[in-house]
Design an enzyme around this catalytic site. Structure first.
Site, PDB file in Angstrom:
ATOM      1  N   GLY A   1       0.822  -1.208   0.000  1.00  0.00           N
ATOM      2  CA  GLY A   1       0.000   0.000   0.000  1.00  0.00           C
ATOM      3  C   GLY A   1       0.854   1.255   0.000  1.00  0.00           C
ATOM      4  O   GLY A   1       2.072   1.199   0.210  1.00  0.00           O
ATOM      5  N   ASN A   2       0.190   2.362  -0.212  1.00  0.00           N
ATOM      6  CA  ASN A   2       0.856   3.663  -0.333  1.00  0.00           C
ATOM      7  C   ASN A   2       1.556   4.068   0.977  1.00  0.00           C
ATOM      8  O   ASN A   2       1.311   3.473   2.031  1.00  0.00           O
ATOM      9  CB  ASN A   2      -0.202   4.706  -0.706  1.00  0.00           C
ATOM     10  CG  ASN A   2       0.367   5.856  -1.508  1.00  0.00           C
ATOM     11  OD1 ASN A   2       1.580   6.079  -1.552  1.00  0.00           O
ATOM     12  ND2 ASN A   2      -0.509   6.609  -2.148  1.00  0.00           N
ATOM     13  N   ILE A   3       2.365   5.105   0.912  1.00  0.00           N
ATOM     14  CA  ILE A   3       3.005   5.655   2.115  1.00  0.00           C
ATOM     15  C   ILE A   3       1.904   6.165   3.042  1.00  0.00           C
ATOM     16  O   ILE A   3       1.051   6.947   2.609  1.00  0.00           O
ATOM     17  CB  ILE A   3       3.942   6.832   1.752  1.00  0.00           C
ATOM     18  CG1 ILE A   3       4.925   6.439   0.653  1.00  0.00           C
ATOM     19  CG2 ILE A   3       4.685   7.337   2.981  1.00  0.00           C
ATOM     20  CD1 ILE A   3       5.664   7.630   0.026  1.00  0.00           C
TER      21      ILE A   3
ATOM     22  N   GLY B   1      -1.182   2.571   6.465  1.00  0.00           N
ATOM     23  CA  GLY B   1      -1.471   1.834   7.707  1.00  0.00           C
ATOM     24  C   GLY B   1      -0.774   0.490   7.823  1.00  0.00           C
ATOM     25  O   GLY B   1      -1.195  -0.367   8.597  1.00  0.00           O
ATOM     26  N   LYS B   2       0.293   0.323   7.090  1.00  0.00           N
ATOM     27  CA  LYS B   2       0.990  -0.967   7.142  1.00  0.00           C
ATOM     28  C   LYS B   2       1.561  -1.265   8.529  1.00  0.00           C
ATOM     29  O   LYS B   2       1.477  -2.389   9.000  1.00  0.00           O
ATOM     30  CB  LYS B   2       2.109  -1.018   6.098  1.00  0.00           C
ATOM     31  CG  LYS B   2       1.588  -1.015   4.668  1.00  0.00           C
ATOM     32  CD  LYS B   2       2.711  -1.122   3.664  1.00  0.00           C
ATOM     33  CE  LYS B   2       3.741  -0.056   3.861  1.00  0.00           C
ATOM     34  NZ  LYS B   2       3.228   1.318   3.739  1.00  0.00           N
TER      35      LYS B   2
ATOM     36  N   THR C   1       0.466  -0.290  11.405  1.00  0.00           N
ATOM     37  CA  THR C   1      -0.653  -0.666  12.279  1.00  0.00           C
ATOM     38  C   THR C   1      -1.042  -2.121  12.020  1.00  0.00           C
ATOM     39  O   THR C   1      -1.288  -2.892  12.946  1.00  0.00           O
ATOM     40  CB  THR C   1      -1.868   0.256  11.993  1.00  0.00           C
ATOM     41  OG1 THR C   1      -1.410   1.604  11.982  1.00  0.00           O
ATOM     42  CG2 THR C   1      -2.958   0.090  13.015  1.00  0.00           C
TER      43      THR C   1
ATOM     44  N   GLU D   1       6.545  -6.635   5.193  1.00  0.00           N
ATOM     45  CA  GLU D   1       6.049  -5.310   4.822  1.00  0.00           C
ATOM     46  C   GLU D   1       6.611  -4.972   3.440  1.00  0.00           C
ATOM     47  O   GLU D   1       7.811  -4.858   3.257  1.00  0.00           O
ATOM     48  CB  GLU D   1       6.510  -4.261   5.843  1.00  0.00           C
ATOM     49  CG  GLU D   1       5.980  -2.872   5.533  1.00  0.00           C
ATOM     50  CD  GLU D   1       6.309  -1.856   6.620  1.00  0.00           C
ATOM     51  OE1 GLU D   1       7.110  -2.170   7.522  1.00  0.00           O
ATOM     52  OE2 GLU D   1       5.764  -0.737   6.549  1.00  0.00           O
TER      53      GLU D   1
END
Ligand code: DCP
Length: 230
Positions: A27-29, A32-33, A35, A103
């Site tokens: 996912g984008n910067i 919420g990765k 989290t 991640e």
């Protein structure tokens, strides 16, 4: 200062023997990765491999992340080659646990970040060519398998608000256009499945919401993320 670039200790490290069930969160910067990883690291049988941002910020004393954001034309090759190296390392790591949760991946580094820098004229073509050659070699010769991608989908506006709130100084100059084009590349790759191949099934979780709601959404998908390999 004397710098030592040789690392003689890793000369003959064995390759991983068996394929571990691997989930990559993409996912984008600011989507919420972190989290997501914090939530799932409490789960039994999961080992989490966060993106080594601290390593990127201190390569023999050089903050390559900051250099890239300050002058991408000059430094994005240095930064992205180092990212590629740390990602190969993570893909090849053994885990004692049943599930490896990583991640991002080498895929998004190449298909989203490098692609974005090049298309936005922030990376010279020769640098893009060199990185692509490296990437192609790795893809053909190394184990970079992923069994499931969890795509945390958020609007560029949400990402921008979160980036501002967390106030990581390197990222304060990131414009909304940069987040928009990174978003489009994630969507093209993982939703519309254009140009670049998706290596595995994709589970989409929308994260345009507050923290409590985010935990609820993660919890709802918990079994389909953790029990897919059973
Ligand atoms: N980055 C990059 N190129 C890559 C990988 C990362 O330019 N191939 C940059 C984007 C961010 C920083 O590195 O400025 C950290 O990346 P993440 O967005 O993955 O990390 P976060 O902690 O910001 O993720 P999240 O906010 O989703 O928790």
């Amino acid at each position: 200062r004397e710098r030592n670039y040789d690392n003689v200790q890793t000369a003959s490290r064995p390759k991983p023997s068996k394929k571990k069930y691997t989930v990559a969160v993409e996912g984008n910067i600011g989507c919420g990765k972190s989290t997501f990883l914090n939530y799932f690291k409490k789960a039994h049988n999961v080992e989490v491999f966060p993106e080594p941002v601290d390593k990127w910020k201190d390569v023999h004393g050089f903050n390559t992340l900051e250099k890239m954001y300050n002058d991408a034309q000059r430094w994005s090759l240095a930064f992205q080659s180092f990212v590629q190296l740390t990602m190969v390392d993570i893909h090849s790591k053994e885990s004692e646990h049943g599930i490896k949760l990583i991640e991002r991946s080498l895929y998004s580094a190449r298909y989203c970040f490098v692609e974005n820098l090049y298309r936005s004229n922030l990376m010279p073509e020769v640098d893009y060519a060199v990185l692509s050659e490296f990437y192609n070699w790795i893809q053909e010769n190394q184990d970079m398998h992923v069994d499931l991608i969890v795509y945390l989908q958020a609007t560029p506006k949400t990402c921008q608000d979160r980036i501002r709130a967390r106030n990581r100084h390197e990222e304060q100059s990131v414009p909304i256009e940069y987040l928009q084009s990174l978003h489009d590349l994630h969507e093209d790759w993982l939703i519309h499945q254009k140009k670049f191949k998706v290596p595995c099934p994709v589970l989409v979780i929308n994260t345009d919401c507050d923290l409590q709601e985010m935990y609820k959404r993660f919890d709802k998908q918990k079994d389909s993320i953790l029990l897919r390999n059973k």
